[in-house]
Scaffold this motif. Structure first.
Motif, PDB file in Angstrom:
ATOM      1  N   PRO A 168       0.765  -1.530   0.109  1.00  0.00           N
ATOM      2  CA  PRO A 168      -0.173  -0.178  -0.226  1.00  0.00           C
ATOM      3  C   PRO A 168       0.623   0.959  -0.220  1.00  0.00           C
ATOM      4  O   PRO A 168       1.962   1.305   0.801  1.00  0.00           O
ATOM      5  N   GLY A 169       0.385   2.486  -0.705  1.00  0.00           N
ATOM      6  CA  GLY A 169       0.927   3.916  -0.632  1.00  0.00           C
ATOM      7  C   GLY A 169       1.500   4.422   0.841  1.00  0.00           C
ATOM      8  O   GLY A 169       2.369   4.720   0.988  1.00  0.00           O
ATOM      9  N   ALA A 170      -0.377   4.380   1.553  1.00  0.00           N
ATOM     10  CA  ALA A 170       0.613   4.689   2.514  1.00  0.00           C
ATOM     11  C   ALA A 170       0.249   3.859   3.728  1.00  0.00           C
ATOM     12  O   ALA A 170      -1.224   2.717   3.173  1.00  0.00           O
ATOM     13  N   TYR A 171      -0.137   4.441   4.911  1.00  0.00           N
ATOM     14  CA  TYR A 171      -0.842   3.157   6.075  1.00  0.00           C
ATOM     15  C   TYR A 171      -2.350   3.822   6.337  1.00  0.00           C
ATOM     16  O   TYR A 171      -2.526   4.775   6.166  1.00  0.00           O
ATOM     17  N   PRO A 172      -2.805   2.707   6.485  1.00  0.00           N
ATOM     18  CA  PRO A 172      -4.448   3.589   6.293  1.00  0.00           C
ATOM     19  C   PRO A 172      -4.941   4.209   7.474  1.00  0.00           C
ATOM     20  O   PRO A 172      -4.665   3.512   8.232  1.00  0.00           O
ATOM     21  N   GLN A 173      -5.425   4.976   7.747  1.00  0.00           N
ATOM     22  CA  GLN A 173      -6.175   5.953   8.415  1.00  0.00           C
ATOM     23  C   GLN A 173      -7.449   5.312   9.283  1.00  0.00           C
ATOM     24  O   GLN A 173      -8.084   5.117   8.653  1.00  0.00           O
ATOM     25  N   VAL A 174      -7.482   6.172  10.459  1.00  0.00           N
ATOM     26  CA  VAL A 174      -8.876   5.958  11.008  1.00  0.00           C
ATOM     27  C   VAL A 174     -10.150   6.789  10.881  1.00  0.00           C
ATOM     28  O   VAL A 174      -9.268   7.793  10.672  1.00  0.00           O
ATOM     29  N   PRO A 175     -11.191   6.724  10.884  1.00  0.00           N
ATOM     30  CA  PRO A 175     -11.715   7.295   9.948  1.00  0.00           C
ATOM     31  C   PRO A 175     -12.312   8.088  10.660  1.00  0.00           C
ATOM     32  O   PRO A 175     -12.326   7.447  12.445  1.00  0.00           O
ATOM     33  N   GLY A 176     -12.613   8.880  11.084  1.00  0.00           N
ATOM     34  CA  GLY A 176     -13.220  10.320  11.861  1.00  0.00           C
ATOM     35  C   GLY A 176     -11.783  11.104  12.791  1.00  0.00           C
ATOM     36  O   GLY A 176     -12.000  11.920  13.284  1.00  0.00           O
TER      37      GLY A 176
END
Length: 148
Positions: free
Chosen positions: A47-55
């Protein structure tokens, strides 16, 4: 002489699989060269970046530069306006302090800055350096001229 042909002539025999299901069964890929019966695995896409927590939103740093600049220019303008030979520089710095202090107060009212007090102090010092001290100096100078 395990692993050799009877009589000791010719290439050695391949080792036998250990009993009991140890190792990889025939036909499945293991370590080393891949089994030619299976196609090579496709390359792994990272993945290009780490997934972020929604909100979750990163907090914005306050931009306090305008209010601080207004305060510094206002203080220097007041000091310059108090001296007789540098009053003109004090008026220029006072005008700049009024501009930067007003911009800093606007940012503080919008929530972009946290130094509303410093911006207000810069605005007041700019007004004092631009208007009050030069007018007071002119009045004092005129009163001395009328006495003499």
């Amino acid at each position: 002489m395990s692993g050799a042909n009877p009589g000791g002539f010719g290439p050695p025999e391949p080792p036998q699989q250990p009993p009991g299901g140890y190792g990889h069964p025939q036909g499945t890929p293991g370590y080393g060269y891949p089994n030619p019966a299976y196609p090579p695995a496709p390359p792994v896409a990272y993945p290009g970046a780490y997934p972020q927590v929604p909100g979750y939103v990163m907090p914005v740093q306050p931009s306090n530069g305008m209010g601080t600049t207004g305060l510094v220019l206002g203080i220097i303008g007041v000091v310059c306006s108090l001296t007789f030979f540098m009053w003109f520089l004090g008026v220029i710095l006072g005008i700049l302090a009024i501009i930067f202090g007003a911009i800093g107060r606007g940012k503080a009212n919008r929530g972009e800055a946290t130094n509303k007090g410093a911006a207000t102090a810069g605005l007041v010092c700019g007004i004092v350096a631009t208007v009050v001290l030069p007018v007071l100096g002119f009045v004092v100078f005129a009163s001395f001229m009328s006495v003499v």
